[in-house]
Write a protein that holds these residues in place. Structure first.
Motif, mmCIF file in Angstrom:
data_model
loop_
_atom_site.group_PDB
_atom_site.id
_atom_site.type_symbol
_atom_site.label_atom_id
_atom_site.label_comp_id
_atom_site.label_asym_id
_atom_site.label_seq_id
_atom_site.Cartn_x
_atom_site.Cartn_y
_atom_site.Cartn_z
ATOM 1 N N ALA A 157 22.755 -26.359 17.367
ATOM 2 C CA ALA A 157 21.959 -27.352 18.101
ATOM 3 C C ALA A 157 21.247 -28.270 17.116
ATOM 4 N N ARG A 158 20.776 -27.724 15.999
ATOM 5 C CA ARG A 158 20.105 -28.557 14.985
ATOM 6 C C ARG A 158 21.125 -29.470 14.295
ATOM 7 N N ALA A 159 22.308 -28.909 14.004
ATOM 8 C CA ALA A 159 23.341 -29.685 13.308
ATOM 9 C C ALA A 159 23.782 -30.883 14.149
ATOM 10 N N ALA A 160 23.760 -30.712 15.479
ATOM 11 C CA ALA A 160 24.175 -31.816 16.360
ATOM 12 C C ALA A 160 23.302 -33.042 16.123
ATOM 13 N N PHE A 161 22.008 -32.832 15.841
ATOM 14 C CA PHE A 161 21.125 -33.975 15.603
ATOM 15 C C PHE A 161 21.426 -34.650 14.276
ATOM 16 N N VAL A 162 21.801 -33.854 13.277
ATOM 17 C CA VAL A 162 22.117 -34.428 11.966
ATOM 18 C C VAL A 162 23.285 -35.399 12.096
ATOM 19 N N MET A 163 24.337 -34.968 12.790
ATOM 20 C CA MET A 163 25.525 -35.799 12.899
ATOM 21 C C MET A 163 25.384 -36.881 13.953
ATOM 22 N N ASP A 164 24.435 -36.702 14.860
ATOM 23 C CA ASP A 164 24.261 -37.711 15.909
ATOM 24 C C ASP A 164 23.909 -39.075 15.319
ATOM 25 N N ARG A 165 23.178 -39.064 14.202
ATOM 26 C CA ARG A 165 22.788 -40.341 13.579
ATOM 27 C C ARG A 165 24.020 -41.166 13.209
ATOM 28 N N VAL A 166 25.071 -40.489 12.762
ATOM 29 C CA VAL A 166 26.297 -41.189 12.362
ATOM 30 C C VAL A 166 27.176 -41.449 13.587
ATOM 31 N N MET A 167 27.386 -40.394 14.367
ATOM 32 C CA MET A 167 28.369 -40.466 15.446
ATOM 33 C C MET A 167 27.946 -41.417 16.563
ATOM 34 N N VAL A 226 31.828 -23.857 4.009
ATOM 35 C CA VAL A 226 32.040 -22.403 4.025
ATOM 36 C C VAL A 226 32.907 -22.020 5.232
ATOM 37 N N LEU A 227 32.616 -22.666 6.383
ATOM 38 C CA LEU A 227 33.375 -22.371 7.618
ATOM 39 C C LEU A 227 34.872 -22.615 7.401
ATOM 40 N N PHE A 228 35.187 -23.800 6.868
ATOM 41 C CA PHE A 228 36.610 -24.134 6.744
ATOM 42 C C PHE A 228 37.269 -23.418 5.566
ATOM 43 N N TRP A 229 36.475 -23.168 4.522
ATOM 44 C CA TRP A 229 37.031 -22.377 3.423
ATOM 45 C C TRP A 229 37.403 -20.975 3.949
ATOM 46 N N THR A 230 36.522 -20.419 4.787
ATOM 47 C CA THR A 230 36.790 -19.085 5.352
ATOM 48 C C THR A 230 38.042 -19.115 6.223
ATOM 49 N N ILE A 231 38.154 -20.170 7.033
ATOM 50 C CA ILE A 231 39.331 -20.252 7.910
ATOM 51 C C ILE A 231 40.613 -20.300 7.070
ATOM 52 N N PHE A 232 40.623 -21.193 6.063
ATOM 53 C CA PHE A 232 41.837 -21.336 5.255
ATOM 54 C C PHE A 232 42.125 -20.066 4.449
ATOM 55 N N SER A 233 41.044 -19.430 3.958
ATOM 56 C CA SER A 233 41.264 -18.238 3.139
ATOM 57 C C SER A 233 41.774 -17.075 3.985
ATOM 58 N N LEU A 234 41.140 -16.903 5.141
ATOM 59 C CA LEU A 234 41.482 -15.721 5.937
ATOM 60 C C LEU A 234 42.727 -15.916 6.793
ATOM 61 N N ALA A 235 42.988 -17.168 7.189
ATOM 62 C CA ALA A 235 44.102 -17.381 8.129
ATOM 63 C C ALA A 235 45.464 -17.339 7.436
ATOM 64 N N ILE A 289 18.555 -36.000 4.730
ATOM 65 C CA ILE A 289 19.344 -35.712 3.522
ATOM 66 C C ILE A 289 19.585 -34.205 3.377
ATOM 67 N N LEU A 290 18.486 -33.439 3.408
ATOM 68 C CA LEU A 290 18.630 -31.992 3.250
ATOM 69 C C LEU A 290 19.477 -31.404 4.386
ATOM 70 N N GLY A 291 19.224 -31.906 5.599
ATOM 71 C CA GLY A 291 19.973 -31.418 6.761
ATOM 72 C C GLY A 291 21.461 -31.694 6.611
ATOM 73 N N LEU A 292 21.759 -32.883 6.075
ATOM 74 C CA LEU A 292 23.171 -33.252 5.867
ATOM 75 C C LEU A 292 23.797 -32.351 4.797
ATOM 76 N N ALA A 293 23.016 -32.094 3.741
ATOM 77 C CA ALA A 293 23.532 -31.235 2.664
ATOM 78 C C ALA A 293 23.808 -29.822 3.200
ATOM 79 N N VAL A 294 22.879 -29.316 4.013
ATOM 80 C CA VAL A 294 23.075 -27.971 4.587
ATOM 81 C C VAL A 294 24.311 -27.983 5.486
ATOM 82 N N PHE A 295 24.438 -29.042 6.285
ATOM 83 C CA PHE A 295 25.570 -29.142 7.213
ATOM 84 C C PHE A 295 26.895 -29.151 6.452
ATOM 85 N N VAL A 296 26.940 -29.973 5.388
ATOM 86 C CA VAL A 296 28.175 -30.038 4.591
ATOM 87 C C VAL A 296 28.485 -28.661 4.012
#
Lengths: 120, 664
Positions: B322-332, B247-256, B235-242
């Motif tokens: 590398a840590r995030a890959a494990f969080v999403m691996d459960r779903v993917m 932030v990553l995509f907000w930065t892309i849209f804001s800066l691009a 749960i916490l890992g998923l929250a951090v990932f989200v």
């Protein structure tokens, strides 16, 4: 670079070696006895323990890959986290192992955190 | 222990040889790319391995009059593994790809050297001049480790240099060693040695040449343990990932946004300049509309690509990915995709081009192909104008329903991607994924320099693609829609002359007449052009979706780029090319009529078109990038056929169901 005599990595003080006396003692406290040398799935080992791992139940591809990464059959690891993923530490390198692979790796616990009893 | 019998050990010293080609090998996470960037900087280019789709980076390292050409090979855990990257390294070192390299540089992580030494043994056995670089020596020293390079060199029979790719320490010594290296001569374990024998030999080398100990159980490890537990928690890992991805995509849209607008303006000015300079005619149309317009439509995504890869390189450097890959691996993993596939799929929400390019984060070839095939299903920003138009037609005055429909489009795209991946992994890309075992690199401060060089490299690859394959495709599409030139219809001529007469007395009406004349002209051009003729021919194919000839032409032209659909419809309905306000376009399209007087869009048509635009592959640059990343036209052809076929079937179904439910 200064050369110093190589020292083997010492077990942290919080980890105690599993010995017969403790096993007896833990059994007398009502905990299920766990004999040294008993293999159990990695996923059932307690976090924080040290264990010798066995990869012989994995298929050849997975085993070869793990060996190349340094997770060899018979090597000693510290189990940092159990679950999905299991996190192992070998020397200073950490590995995340997915649940599916972890369930096919077995381990023999050699030392538990604070000398606590092993789960059954 | 069985071993090669060599009776002496030498640390080689021969005269400098200019222009040596050096193959750079090492385990993943040993700082190989950082070292390559340190040695070569911007003097590097990306090329394909001969006869293969995999990429390699080739860089030049000049020191005085000495020159090294460095080939950065993929990170491998073992030379003999049955994996594409291991095969590639073997083929390169054995001279099966091109010429055999002049020397090998093996990068070893100084903080955990055992695996690296194992790889070095396999490299030295090739009998090529070899140098071992103990990278991250500064980090090792901070952790209390010390090493005697001379002793390790004696045991391995090749020069060993302690370096730090991050700080640049030891680079001069390393370059000197590469220029003077000769094949190693030492007693090494034979390839036939068992793992235990090899491991014992390596332990002996470490025991003799390394001192101190890495303080396992220190406060650093305790912090790392806590971070690992948090980042991989269900749960916490998923929250951090989200949060991180947000932030990553907000930065892309804001800066691009700003550089994208600047590129738009720049190309517009450039096109205007070319239009002023060139005489009217086919050449001017080709240059202004075909080449400049076509390239602008693709290059405009460059800022997104640069920012995405810069941020991904920073994230990768910190050790978090590398840590995030494990969080999403459960779903993917339920859909046959690994956790690493999540980043490319998420990136595709901005644009499929960077999404597909970032699929190189996925290590397994089949997993990567499956990711590339389905990534364009994710709703990209180019679909938004079409969603706005069609949802506006469907749910005008019901903002809540419109909101749900909008979310539904995104969900439909994501569901189609995951289900398609599931089918692909069980049919055309069968077999098990690579076991989910990842080395979790130490958390560390990312290198800005490295991230800049990585994003620069990706940007150059994208521009090269935009200037070759994509440009070619765009020119062909422009030619199909611009030729043969249609004669101006007589009624358009009449309207224009009427407008000219009324300009002084009733300018507003004159403008309306001009717009109507423009619509008639464009309609004539669209009908008469090759694309229009194809549209006429293809209309029966789109009839089950509720499309008449006008909509069919709109659909076909939008295969160049989806957003063209809205402007095409606006122009065809007499709005002129300058109508860009959503409300005006919506009104124009809502009031549009078919030749028989029925509305151009009814509920069933709008719903079926919406489903079609969510699912269909209508982006030629994406197909070109897919071809580039997969190395074959087979995969983009399959991607096009599957996505468009699925879109057609579901749209036809939606049209039939909605028609049946709305017909009294």
């Amino acid at each position: 670079m200064t050369f110093q005599q190589h020292k083997t990595t010492p077990a942290p003080p919080s980890i105690e070696t599993v010995d017969a006396a403790r096993l007896e003692s833990s059994a007398s406290r009502g905990a299920q006895p766990a004999s040294q040398g008993q293999r159990r799935p990695l996923t059932l080992c307690p976090a924080g323990c040290r264990a010798t791992i066995h990869t012989d139940e994995l298929d050849l591809d997975a085993r070869t890959m793990l060996e190349a990464m340094g997770v060899e059959h018979g090597c000693e690891v510290e189990i940092c986290k159990v679950g999905s993923p299991c996190i192992l530490r070998i020397e200073s390198t950490r590995f995340g192992v997915g649940r599916e692979v972890a369930s096919r790796i077995t381990a023999t616990v050699t030392a538990t955190l604070h000398g606590s009893a092993l789960p059954g | 222990m069985p071993a090669h019998v060599n009776d002496h050990v030498s640390t080689p010293s021969s005269p400098p040889v200019p222009g040596r080609q050096v193959a750079l090998i090492g385990n993943p996470n040993t700082g190989k790319t950082t070292l390559f960037n340190r040695l070569c900087g911007l003097r590097a280019r990306t090329a394909n391995y001969p006869g293969s789709t995999a990429e390699m980076r080739i860089g030049r390292c000049d020191r005085g009059d000495q020159r090294l050409e460095i080939v950065d090979l993929p990170g491998i855990y073992g030379m003999d593994l049955d994996l594409p990257e291991s095969r590639m390294c073997r083929d390169c070192l054995d001279g099966r790809l091109e010429e055999t390299p002049d020397a090998i540089l093996v990068v070893i992580d100084a903080t955990a050297p055992a695996r690296g030494i194992s790889l070095a043994i396999a490299a030295i056995a090739r009998r090529l001049p070899t140098v071992v670089a103990l990278n991250m020596a500064d980090l090792a020293a901070r952790r209390g480790l010390s090493f005697d390079e001379a002793k390790m060199a004696t045991k391995l029979g090749v020069p060993v240099v302690a370096i730090s790719g991050r700080t640049g320490r030891g680079m001069d010594s390393l370059v000197d060693a590469l220029h003077t290296a000769i094949p190693g001569h030492a007693v090494l374990p034979l390839p036939s040695a068992t793992n235990l024998e090899r491991r014992a030999w390596i332990d002996g080398v470490i025991a003799e040449s390394m001192g101190g100990h890495d303080a396992v159980g220190s406060s650093r490890d305790s912090v790392f343990d806590r971070l690992d537990k948090a980042f991989t928690h269900p749960i916490l890992g998923l929250a951090v990932f989200v949060g991180v991805m947000g932030v990553l995509f907000w930065t892309i849209f804001s800066l691009a946004g700003v550089p994208m607008d600047l590129i738009d303006v720049l190309f517009e000015k450039f096109g205007g300049l070319a239009a002023d300079v060139l005489p009217a005619g086919s050449v001017r149309d080709l240059v202004v509309d075909g080449i400049i317009g076509g390239v602008a439509g693709t290059v405009v995504f460059l800022p997104q690509i640069l920012i995405l890869f810069f941020l991904l390189a920073l994230l990768e450097d910190t050790g978090y990915l590398a840590r995030a890959a494990f969080v999403m691996d459960r779903v993917m993993c339920r859909f046959g995709l690994p956790g690493q596939a999540f980043v490319p799929m998420l990136s595709s929400h901005a644009c499929a081009l960077p999404g597909i390019m970032s699929a190189r984060l996925v290590p397994d070839r089949d997993d990567r192909l499956a990711t590339i095939l389905v990534a364009p299903f994710m709703s990209c920003t180019a679909r938004l104008p079409v969603y706005v138009l069609l949802i506006g037609l469907l749910f005008d005055g019901s903002p809540w329903l419109a909101g749900f429909a909008f979310a539904g489009c995104y969900l439909l795209g994501a569901a189609a991607a995951l289900i398609s991946a599931f089918i692909a992994r069980r049919t055309i890309l069968p077999g098990r994924s690579r076991p989910m075992v990842l080395e979790l690199p130490a958390y560390r401060r990312p290198s800005i320099r490295n991230a800049v060089l990585v994003s620069w490299d990706r940007g150059m690859v994208f521009l090269k693609n935009a200037g070759t394959v994509i440009l070619g495709i765009v020119i062909v599409m422009w030619w199909l829609s611009a030729y043969p030139r249609a004669e101006t219809p007589e009624n358009a001529i009449a309207l224009r002359s009427e407008a000219a007469n009324m300009m002084a007395t009733a300018p507003a009406e004159a403008e309306n007449l001009e717009a109507e004349a423009e619509r008639l002209e464009l309609n004539a051009q669209q009908s008469g052009s090759f694309a229009g003729q194809i549209g006429n021919f293809a209309q029966p194919l789109f009839a089950p979706l509720g499309a008449d000839r006008t909509l069919t032409v709109g659909i076909l032209t939008s295969f160049l780029a989806r957003e063209v659909f809205v402007s095409s419809l606006a122009v065809l309905q007499g709005g002129g090319s300058d109508v860009d306000d959503d409300e005006s376009v919506l009104k124009l399209v809502r009031d549009a009529k078919r030749p028989d007087g029925s509305p151009l869009f009814n509920t069933a048509t709008a719903a079926s078109m919406l489903v079609f635009f969510v699912l269909a592959m209508q982006c030629l640059p994406t197909l070109a990038v897919t071809r580039r990343e997969t190395g074959s036209w087979k995969w983009p052809a399959l991607q096009f056929a599957w996505m468009t076929g699925l879109a057609w079937i579901l749209s036809a179904l939606v049209f039939a169901v909605v028609t049946a439910s709305t017909t009294p």
